[in-house]
Design an enzyme around this catalytic site. Structure first.
Site, mmCIF file in Angstrom:
data_model
loop_
_atom_site.group_PDB
_atom_site.id
_atom_site.type_symbol
_atom_site.label_atom_id
_atom_site.label_comp_id
_atom_site.label_asym_id
_atom_site.label_seq_id
_atom_site.Cartn_x
_atom_site.Cartn_y
_atom_site.Cartn_z
ATOM 1 N N HIS A 112 5.657 -2.161 -6.642
ATOM 2 C CA HIS A 112 6.656 -3.229 -6.498
ATOM 3 C C HIS A 112 6.235 -4.504 -7.211
ATOM 4 C CE1 HIS A 112 8.493 -1.297 -2.621
ATOM 5 N NE2 HIS A 112 8.852 -0.687 -3.721
ATOM 6 N N THR A 177 3.398 1.345 6.599
ATOM 7 C CA THR A 177 4.725 1.154 6.026
ATOM 8 C C THR A 177 5.782 1.707 6.969
ATOM 9 O OG1 THR A 177 6.130 1.504 4.068
ATOM 10 C CG2 THR A 177 4.603 3.267 4.644
#
Ligand code: APR
Length: 237
Positions: A112, A177
């Site tokens: 990301h 996550t």
């Protein structure tokens, strides 16, 4: 023959370093709407707001340190004799700082993007960046420098390398996550299709916990060093 391992990390691995997560209590998305700060349209609409949001997060990096979980994965990267890819969704530099000074390794990708990098909105050139991007001089090509962050609607980085590693892995481990955002949330399915073992290390069961053959719940600074020591012990006998 040492197993091929893929590790995915998310905001939860940095939580104990004091970096806010996104969806937990007082998470980043509690204080900001994604549409206002993490999309290309947001940057086009209000670049000052978006630059300030990331400038503040970049400045906060100076006030946090890698934790035992980051250091354990850095040791794994240095010592694991088999194939390994550590894929982080995080844009902080805590994995990188934990690995700094350790020989070898370097098997880490930021899918990301990174706060410590700037991207030219015109030519796509990236450069290491410290400090504010608000008010920065333009790229040599004249383009505006923006955060080198993969925003919603943009293609994550390193997907070819990640998908190849998942297709060939024997073990996929997801750490910290929520399993809320694709494509990362689908990695466990790709690993299962490759016949890999799957393990979730997370504070709470993630949205995808049912996909994992095994799940251990607790803080990353407890679970990750213990797991790394167990895995490295495999290579001793
Ligand atoms: N140890 C282990 N896990 C933890 C800890 C901890 N100390 N603290 C929180 N967690 C877990 C939470 O239970 C949660 O499942 O970390 C997860 C954090 O989830 P999110 O806040 O959704 O963060 P993440 O999964 O990394 O988000 C994925 O979404 O907004 C986008 O681009 C952003 O990369 C981000 C992506």
């Amino acid at each position: 023959m040492a197993r091929a391992i893929v590790v995915l990390t998310g905001a939860g691995i940095s939580a104990e370093s004091g970096v806010p997560t996104f969806r937990g209590p007082d998470g980043l998305w509690e204080g900001h709407r994604v549409e206002d700060v993490a999309t290309p349209a947001a940057f086009a609409r209000d670049p000052v707001l978006v630059q300030r949001f990331y400038d503040a997060r970049r400045a906060a990096l100076a006030r946090v340190e890698p934790n035992a979980a980051h250091h354990a994965l850095a040791r794994l990267d240095r010592d694991w004799p088999g194939d390994l890819l550590i894929v982080t969704q995080n844009v902080d530099d805590l994995h990188d700082r934990a690995a700094a000074g350790l020989a070898g390794g370097g098997r880490l990708v930021h899918m990301h993007g990174e706060l410590a990098s700037a991207l030219c909105a015109r030519c796509g050139a990236t450069q290491a960046w410290v400090g504010d991007l608000s008010g920065a001089d333009p790229c040599g090509c004249g383009g505006t420098l923006r955060p080198d962050i993969v925003w919603f609607g943009e293609m994550p980085y390193h997907m070819d390398r990640i998908e190849a590693a998942l297709a060939a892995c024997d073990l996929f481990v997801s750490i910290g996550t929520s399993g809320a955002v694709y494509p990362a949330a689908g990695f466990v399915d790709l690993a299962r299709r490759a016949g890999a073992d799957t393990l979730e290390l997370n504070l709470d069961p993630s949205a995808g916990t049912a996909w994992f053959a095994e799940a251990r719940h607790g803080p990353a600074t407890t679970l990750v060093p213990a797991w790394v020591e167990d895995v490295l012990a495999e290579t001793q006998n």
